[in-house]
Design an enzyme around this catalytic site. Structure first.
Site, short mmCIF file in Angstrom:
data_model
loop_
_atom_site.label_atom_id
_atom_site.label_comp_id
_atom_site.label_asym_id
_atom_site.label_seq_id
_atom_site.Cartn_x
_atom_site.Cartn_y
_atom_site.Cartn_z
N ARG A 18 8.46 -8.31 -3.30
CA ARG A 18 8.17 -8.97 -3.83
C ARG A 18 7.46 -10.04 -4.02
NH1 ARG A 18 10.15 -5.96 -7.86
NH2 ARG A 18 9.90 -3.89 -6.82
N GLU A 57 2.81 0.75 -15.33
CA GLU A 57 1.22 0.77 -15.44
C GLU A 57 0.52 2.10 -14.88
OE1 GLU A 57 2.00 -0.90 -12.66
OE2 GLU A 57 0.57 -0.20 -11.14
N ASP A 58 1.28 2.79 -13.36
CA ASP A 58 1.22 3.59 -13.39
C ASP A 58 1.53 4.86 -14.49
OD1 ASP A 58 3.90 3.22 -12.10
OD2 ASP A 58 3.90 3.99 -10.81
N ASP A 100 -3.75 1.13 -3.37
CA ASP A 100 -2.48 -0.23 -2.92
C ASP A 100 -3.01 -1.10 -1.67
OD1 ASP A 100 -1.60 0.16 -5.45
OD2 ASP A 100 0.58 0.55 -4.72
N TRP A 154 4.99 -6.70 -12.02
CA TRP A 154 5.06 -5.39 -11.54
C TRP A 154 5.42 -4.18 -12.92
CZ3 TRP A 154 9.02 -1.72 -10.51
CH2 TRP A 154 8.60 -0.94 -9.55
C1 UD2 Z 1 4.93 0.81 -7.03
C2 UD2 Z 1 3.44 1.56 -6.54
C3 UD2 Z 1 2.19 0.85 -7.13
C4 UD2 Z 1 2.55 0.13 -8.44
C5 UD2 Z 1 3.73 -1.29 -7.93
C6 UD2 Z 1 4.20 -1.40 -9.69
C7 UD2 Z 1 4.16 2.17 -3.93
C8 UD2 Z 1 3.69 2.54 -3.31
N1 UD2 Z 1 3.17 1.46 -5.16
O1 UD2 Z 1 4.30 -0.89 -5.94
O2 UD2 Z 1 1.17 1.64 -7.07
O3 UD2 Z 1 3.13 1.36 -8.98
O4 UD2 Z 1 5.19 -0.22 -7.55
O5 UD2 Z 1 3.30 -1.98 -9.78
O6 UD2 Z 1 4.66 2.81 -4.41
N2 UD2 Z 1 -0.42 -6.80 -4.66
C9 UD2 Z 1 -1.36 -7.84 -4.25
N3 UD2 Z 1 -1.00 -9.09 -4.34
C10 UD2 Z 1 0.67 -9.46 -4.57
C11 UD2 Z 1 1.15 -7.91 -5.83
C12 UD2 Z 1 0.08 -6.90 -6.05
O7 UD2 Z 1 -2.78 -7.66 -3.54
O8 UD2 Z 1 0.87 -10.22 -5.18
C13 UD2 Z 1 -1.64 -5.68 -4.84
C14 UD2 Z 1 -0.73 -4.86 -3.73
O9 UD2 Z 1 -2.21 -4.36 -3.41
C15 UD2 Z 1 0.28 -3.68 -3.35
C16 UD2 Z 1 0.11 -3.48 -4.95
O10 UD2 Z 1 -1.04 -4.18 -6.19
O11 UD2 Z 1 0.07 -3.15 -2.43
C17 UD2 Z 1 1.23 -3.00 -5.78
O12 UD2 Z 1 2.24 -3.85 -5.30
P1 UD2 Z 1 3.56 -4.12 -4.73
O13 UD2 Z 1 3.49 -3.81 -3.52
O14 UD2 Z 1 3.99 -5.53 -4.51
O15 UD2 Z 1 4.25 -3.05 -5.30
P2 UD2 Z 1 5.14 -1.86 -4.70
O16 UD2 Z 1 5.45 -1.86 -3.53
O17 UD2 Z 1 6.56 -1.59 -5.65
MN MN Z 2 3.38 -2.79 -1.66
#
Ligand code: UD2
Ligand code: MN
Length: 288
Positions: free
Chosen positions: A235, A203-204, A138, A200
């Site tokens: 988000r 997928e992981d 990420d 969201w």
């Molecule tokens: C969690 C998980 C992530 C993934 C996601 C579910 C953590 C730290 N990470 O992230 O690995 O499984 O849930 O999909 O818990 N991104 C962009 N632009 C966007 C949207 C996403 O660049 O508009 C990329 C970016 O690298 C981001 C990653 O996708 O870090 C995951 O998206 P997130 O950070 O919004 O999701 P998060 O933090 O809940």
């Molecule tokens: Mn994140």
């Protein structure tokens, strides 16, 4: 004596030694602060040393034992990318990796698809260089200890095991989010990642399922070495929670051999070489 070795280093007559298994210059625990005042030019100044175009690096005084493509799923997170580059380039250099940084930008405003972007990163990075290891990270995650090595292991590796946002613990036992490392062989064994998790979530978990369904285990650093800071964020738009996604996990066993790297379809828009990274702009045919 020293002069002689410097000369032979440059005329290619004596090959460099392999890098040692444990990099000698690691610092251990790191102080990570996401300073809002940090500018892209600060980042360039502190990170560009010895980089080749596109964010590529090789150790200068030994032959790296790991050729690593670092692949970042991305859209509209300039601020996070800046912090990531600021911290990760110096860390990866200390870890003595032969690496390249690939930012996979989802073109357009369609629904985000993290796993499909990671598949694109795998294919596109291999067109440039014979990488044998892929770290999928990420953009908002920075390790708090440089002994958490960005390289591959005998089993697929989950690296982000202790994130600040989860109180430095695993949120659940089989969690596989954030930052993971798979060798080329491990990745091909699971047919890469799923292409059909839009928006969201889950997928992981599908990636983790693929690994265990193929009889592999997941390796992890201990929770002290595996600490991470995530840049705080809301988000994003066009990456809403998709309530359909968890249900797809029931079908992973049936679909994984036909959905993955062998069914990946996308349109490459542009490849841009920055000094700190390679940006791959891609249309992944997202639904709206
Ligand atoms: C969690 C998980 C992530 C993934 C996601 C579910 C953590 C730290 N990470 O992230 O690995 O499984 O849930 O999909 O818990 N991104 C962009 N632009 C966007 C949207 C996403 O660049 O508009 C990329 C970016 O690298 C981001 C990653 O996708 O870090 C995951 O998206 P997130 O950070 O919004 O999701 P998060 O933090 O809940
Ligand atoms: Mn994140």
């Amino acid at each position: 004596e020293q002069k002689q070795s410097i000369i032979s280093k440059f005329n290619g007559s004596s090959p460099l030694p392999p890098c040692p298994p444990t990099p000698p210059g690691l610092e251990g625990p790191l102080r990570i602060e996401f300073e809002w005042s940090r500018s892209m030019s600060d980042v360039r100044n502190s990170s560009r040393e010895n980089l080749q175009e596109g964010g590529r690096y090789k150790p200068l005084d030994c032959i790296a034992q790991h050729k690593v493509a670092v692949i970042i799923p991305y859209r509209n997170r300039k601020d996070h990318l800046k912090h990531w580059l600021y911290y990760l380039h110096p860390i990866l250099k200390r870890q003595q990796v032969d690496y390249g940084v690939y930012v996979i930008n989802q073109h357009g405003e369609g629904t985000f698809n993290r796993a499909k972007l990671l598949n694109v990163g795998y294919v596109e990075s291999l067109k440039e260089y014979a990488y044998d290891c892929f770290v999928f990270s990420d953009v908002d995650l920075v390790p708090m200890d440089d002994r958490n090595l960005y390289r591959c292991h005998g089993e697929p590796r989950h690296m982000a095991v202790a994130m600040d946002k989860f109180g430095f613990q695993m949120p659940y036992k089989n969690y596989f989010g954030g930052v993971v490392a798979l060798s080329r062989v491990q990745y091909m064994r699971i047919n890469g990642f799923p292409n059909n998790y839009w928006g969201w979530g889950a997928e992981d978990d599908d990636m983790h399922k693929r690994i265990t369904l193929k009889g592999m285990a997941v390796s992890r650093p201990d929770s002290r070495l595996g600490m991470y800071k995530m840049v705080r964020h809301l988000r994003d738009t066009h990456n809403e929670v998709n309530p359909q996604n968890p249900g797809q996990l029931h079908n992973t066993a049936k679909t994984m051999n036909s959905d993955g790297i062998n069914s990946l379809i996308y349109s490459l828009i542009k490849i841009e070489k920055d000094e700190l990274y390679t940006m791959i702009d891609v249309d992944i045919h997202a639904p709206n």
